[in-house]
Design a protein around this motif. Structure first.
Motif, PDB file in Angstrom:
ATOM      1  N   ILE A 127       4.315   6.554 -10.143  1.00 37.51           N
ATOM      2  CA  ILE A 127       5.408   6.538  -9.880  1.00 37.51           C
ATOM      3  C   ILE A 127       5.297   8.777  -9.148  1.00 37.51           C
ATOM      4  CG2 ILE A 127       7.497   5.941 -10.715  1.00 37.51           C
ATOM      5  CD1 ILE A 127       8.121   8.415 -11.594  1.00 37.51           C
ATOM      6  N   PHE A 128       5.903   8.967  -7.889  1.00 36.15           N
ATOM      7  CA  PHE A 128       5.082  10.612  -7.326  1.00 36.15           C
ATOM      8  C   PHE A 128       6.771  10.825  -7.683  1.00 36.15           C
ATOM      9  CE2 PHE A 128       2.612   7.549  -4.657  1.00 36.15           C
ATOM     10  CZ  PHE A 128       1.453   7.987  -5.230  1.00 36.15           C
ATOM     11  N   LEU A 149       7.961   5.572  -6.380  1.00 38.81           N
ATOM     12  CA  LEU A 149       8.038   4.479  -6.225  1.00 38.81           C
ATOM     13  C   LEU A 149       6.490   4.174  -5.896  1.00 38.81           C
ATOM     14  CD1 LEU A 149       7.470   1.784  -8.500  1.00 38.81           C
ATOM     15  CD2 LEU A 149       8.923   0.757  -6.810  1.00 38.81           C
ATOM     16  N   ALA A 150       5.424   4.930  -6.322  1.00 37.24           N
ATOM     17  CA  ALA A 150       4.183   4.322  -5.717  1.00 37.24           C
ATOM     18  C   ALA A 150       3.473   3.192  -5.151  1.00 37.24           C
ATOM     19  CB  ALA A 150       3.283   4.464  -6.969  1.00 37.24           C
ATOM     20  N   ALA A 151       3.961   2.011  -6.021  1.00 33.57           N
ATOM     21  CA  ALA A 151       3.478   0.691  -5.063  1.00 33.57           C
ATOM     22  C   ALA A 151       4.746   0.406  -3.829  1.00 33.57           C
ATOM     23  CB  ALA A 151       4.482  -0.865  -6.125  1.00 33.57           C
ATOM     24  N   VAL A 173       6.674   4.337   6.690  1.00 31.03           N
ATOM     25  CA  VAL A 173       5.602   3.255   5.957  1.00 31.03           C
ATOM     26  C   VAL A 173       6.296   2.114   4.996  1.00 31.03           C
ATOM     27  CG1 VAL A 173       3.945   4.901   5.422  1.00 31.03           C
ATOM     28  CG2 VAL A 173       5.955   4.981   3.552  1.00 31.03           C
ATOM     29  N   ALA A 174       8.028   3.233   4.943  1.00 32.32           N
ATOM     30  CA  ALA A 174       9.159   1.937   4.112  1.00 32.32           C
ATOM     31  C   ALA A 174      10.553   2.430   5.160  1.00 32.32           C
ATOM     32  CB  ALA A 174       9.373   2.672   2.544  1.00 32.32           C
ATOM     33  N   ARG A 216      13.586  -3.188  -2.153  1.00 36.54           N
ATOM     34  CA  ARG A 216      13.260  -2.931  -3.899  1.00 36.54           C
ATOM     35  C   ARG A 216      13.290  -1.177  -3.333  1.00 36.54           C
ATOM     36  NH1 ARG A 216       6.360  -3.154  -4.032  1.00 36.54           N
ATOM     37  NH2 ARG A 216       5.812  -2.065  -1.940  1.00 36.54           N
ATOM     38  N   VAL A 217      13.599  -0.572  -4.381  1.00 34.92           N
ATOM     39  CA  VAL A 217      14.087   1.343  -4.971  1.00 34.92           C
ATOM     40  C   VAL A 217      12.751   1.473  -4.202  1.00 34.92           C
ATOM     41  CG1 VAL A 217      14.814   2.932  -5.460  1.00 34.92           C
ATOM     42  CG2 VAL A 217      15.910   0.387  -6.209  1.00 34.92           C
TER      43      VAL A 217
END
Length: 240
Positions: A127-128, A149-151, A173-174, A216-217
């Motif tokens: 994670i960051f 969440l890094a993923a 990006v998300a 996802r979170v």
């Protein structure tokens, strides 16, 4: 598994007929719907079945019960986000003020039990964590502590948050899919008070925000504001 040709339960048939009448405009807010006795006669069902259909529509907020009068179509409720998701840099600039971030840290970590639960991931997952103070003119307006969440956003660790805010970056990006907000007034710890340039005994307004993208979170943020420099507002339309 039920056969595809099996007729639905009669109470569902009754509910669907009322909902369809709403969708078509045959029924409108404030209109009286058929009584239990009228439904029994119209559909040839028991009073228990008629009662269940009306009760479930009331529980869903579609109907309201008026004692001694019957069931009526409920007035529509305001729908929408009470707190709008806005990029704080845009928010500050919209007031004609200059915006300045102070990036305190942006680090890569392994999720512990608490952060794993917040991000709905496993303990030990990459994670960051970023910590930024956002300024309006020269006044600290918001302390942002964010777990990511890094993923879901692998480039977050390399992002230049003096040029783009975390909100802006993650929106690219998300793309936002779902948001959970909570707001509370608190007394800040001394470290928070120092970062926000606050006097002793001044309260803060703390918003926690969890966001989802692609099922996802993605992030969990704690946004802390001096209560005398920040307010939350919302504008929405209500049914007439």
């Amino acid at each position: 598994m039920a056969d595809a040709g099996t007729a639905p339960p009669r109470y569902l048939e009754i509910k669907r007929s009322i909902v369809d009448a709403l969708k078509s405009g045959q029924l409108k807010a404030g209109d009286r719907v058929a009584s239990e006795s009228e439904i029994v006669a119209q559909f040839g069902v028991s009073r228990m079945t008629a009662n269940r259909a009306l009760r479930e529509l009331r529980d869903a907020g579609i109907l309201v019960r008026r004692a001694g009068s019957g069931s009526y179509v409920a007035d529509p409720k305001p729908i929408g986000h009470i707190i709008e998701i806005r990029n704080i840099a845009d928010e500050v600039r919209s007031r004609g003020r200059s915006y300045r971030p102070r990036v305190l840290s942006n680090t890569a970590l392994r999720a512990d039990g608490v952060s794993a639960a917040l991000l709905a991931t496993r303990a030990g997952a990459p994670i960051f964590r970023s910590l930024i103070v956002h300024h309006e003119a020269e006044f600290p307006l918001q302390l942002e502590e964010r777990l990511v969440l890094a993923a879901a956003a692998p480039g977050y660790i390399d992002a230049d948050f003096t040029a783009v805010t975390p909100n802006e970056y993650l929106s690219r990006v998300a793309p936002l899919e779902r948001v959970e907000h909570r707001v509370a007034a608190r007394k800040p710890e001394e470290s928070v008070r120092t970062l926000l340039g606050m006097k002793p005994d001044e309260p803060v307004l703390v918003m926690t925000r969890r966001t989802w993208s692609r099922g996802r979170v993605v992030s969990y943020a704690v946004l802390t504001h001096p209560a005398d420099r920040y307010e939350l507002s919302a504008t929405f339309e209500v049914g007439v």
